[in-house]
Design a protein around this motif. Structure first.
Motif, short mmCIF file in Angstrom:
data_model
loop_
_atom_site.label_atom_id
_atom_site.label_comp_id
_atom_site.label_asym_id
_atom_site.label_seq_id
_atom_site.Cartn_x
_atom_site.Cartn_y
_atom_site.Cartn_z
N ALA A 317 40.81 109.42 -15.98
CA ALA A 317 40.45 108.00 -16.01
C ALA A 317 39.61 107.64 -14.77
CB ALA A 317 41.69 107.13 -16.08
N ARG A 321 35.70 106.31 -14.83
CA ARG A 321 35.29 105.05 -14.19
C ARG A 321 34.14 105.30 -13.21
NH1 ARG A 321 40.68 103.53 -14.26
NH2 ARG A 321 41.07 104.27 -12.14
N ASP B 31 43.76 105.24 -19.66
CA ASP B 31 42.42 104.73 -19.96
C ASP B 31 42.39 104.10 -21.35
OD1 ASP B 31 42.04 106.74 -21.90
OD2 ASP B 31 41.30 108.14 -20.39
#
Lengths: 324, 95
Positions: A317, A321, B31
């Motif tokens: 994640a 990003r 996520d």
């Protein structure tokens, strides 16, 4: 239940605000059946009581997957296996709804799970009993889920909004669980002598622990008074226990099985039950039940074995990003 | 034993076409892809809907319950905003 971040008011602020006026206004709202929502003012003790109760409830759902998970690979048919798998998946979902409700009170998911794994938090005593035979899966669905439904239906009207909403979802899904358990018991009790004996043996072992699920008798329960005042609890432990017995004894008669209680008798419209062994209840709650150590060890192992997955997902994640 | 906090997401489901997405609950996921998969597993096990929206919880701007009176009370005092405030003779019929 999006209010977790807004709830992290600095410690101490709560105490200054907690004056008699706010407490009286809070009680008036509860008395008039208004729901309390996460960002509303609430007494610190109400927040503490609910955090304890909802997280214990969540832990019970999660630990509750273990006794039944034991039989997924050994279910006697594909139909039974699919149903049991779906039921255990539901229990996991119920645990997650409840953790989310508990988090709205300001304790993080990670803290709640640590409390379970460290042994600091409690969960329902019933899940510390073993499931040595297939009939135990029937008995759990019929009796344990039946007792849970008795407890949970009044919680759908609990004064705390997120808990009440979670319980509505849970109750909707729970009735399938009880029916699938009863069907297993019915099949066994109409089977051969060995199968019927297996069903009776499971009832013998689960009956008393199920009556204990409702908690200590009204004369000894330490949490009931304020919980009733705050409309977290709508019925006393003994009232719910009696309702459960009244509903269950006729079902046992349909199965042709006998609850293991020589004192059980019908009187004034109710099935009156014999003395409950509260020493056993206290032992199991205190950690000395047949499977306490095994259950906690299984949860810890699952958590530790999953650490690399959480780590990989978090790292991925962060990379995503950075790339965006 | 404690691990860094996994982000919180809010889940909205459209139960059928023609209806709005409705908030059903929240979940944790690293996520958006994992959040969508977890929402499907957690909130749609029994045909609850046809479409999912996942929103990071921190993206939601919420009104403060303490401002409730200031924010919403004035709508109760402006009764002329409701059709029943106006008198129409019976012979006009439904309007």
């Amino acid at each position: 239940m999006y209010t977790q971040a807004l709830n992290s008011a600095p410690e101490g602020q709560e105490r200054n605000l907690e004056d008699a006026v706010a407490a009286a206004r809070f009680q008036a709202r509860v008395d008039s059946e208004e729901r309390i929502e996460p960002n509303d003012w609430m007494p610190a003790a109400y927040r503490r009581t609910l955090t304890r109760q909802i997280s214990q409830h969540a832990h019970s759902e999660i630990v509750g997957m273990l006794p039944e998970g034991n039989w997924i690979t050994r279910a006697p048919s594909l139909r039974r296996k699919a149903a049991l798998l779906a039921k255990v998946q539901d229990e996991c979902g119920h645990g997650l709804y409840l953790y989310a409700a508990a988090e709205t009170l300001g304790t993080s998911r990670e803290q709640l799970i640590d409390q379970l794994l460290s042994g600091k938090a409690k969960y329902s005593s019933i899940f510390n009993y073993p499931t040595p035979t297939w009939a135990d899966i029937g008995a759990i669905g019929w009796l344990v889920d039946g007792a849970a439904i008795m407890n949970q239906i009044p919680l759908c009207r609990c004064s705390y909004g997120p808990y009440a909403r979670a319980m509505i979802r849970v109750c909707k899904e729970e009735s399938f669980h009880q029916r699938q358990g009863f069907e297993i018991m019915l099949t066994l009790s109409r089977g051969n002598e060995d199968q019927k004996a297996m069903a009776q043996d499971a009832l013998n072992r689960w009956w008393w622990p199920c009556l204990m699920m409702f908690g200590p008798p009204d004369t000894a329960s330490q949490h009931s008074d304020t919980s009733t005042l705050w409309k977290i609890k709508r019925f006393s432990n003994d009232e719910l226990r009696q309702k459960f017995v009244d509903a269950t004894v006729p079902q046992a008669q349909v199965l042709g099985l006998t609850p293991p209680d020589p004192d059980l008798k019908f009187e004034d419209g109710h099935w009156r039950y014999g003395a409950i062994d509260w020493d056993e209840f206290r032992r199991v709650i205190a950690g000395d039940g047949p499977c306490n150590a095994e259950r906690l060890a299984a949860r810890r192992k699952a958590h530790e074995d999953g650490a690399w997955v959480r780590e990989a997902a978090a790292t991925y994640a962060v990379k995503q990003r950075a790339a965006a | 034993m404690s691990t860094p906090a996994t982000p919180l997401w809010e889940v909205f489901i459209r139960s059928r076409n023609g209806l709005a997405h409705k908030h059903v609950g929240s979940l944790h996921a690293a996520d958006s892809t994992l959040a969508l998969q977890a929402a499907r597993d957690l909130y749609t096990r029994r045909g609850e809907g046809l479409s999912l929206w996942i929103v990071p919880s921190h993206a939601i701007i919420a009104s403060d319950p303490a401002d409730k009176d200031m924010m919403f009370e004035p709508t109760a005092s402006k009764i002329y905003r409701h059709p029943t405030f106006y008198e129409v003779p019976d012979e006009v019929g439904h309007m």
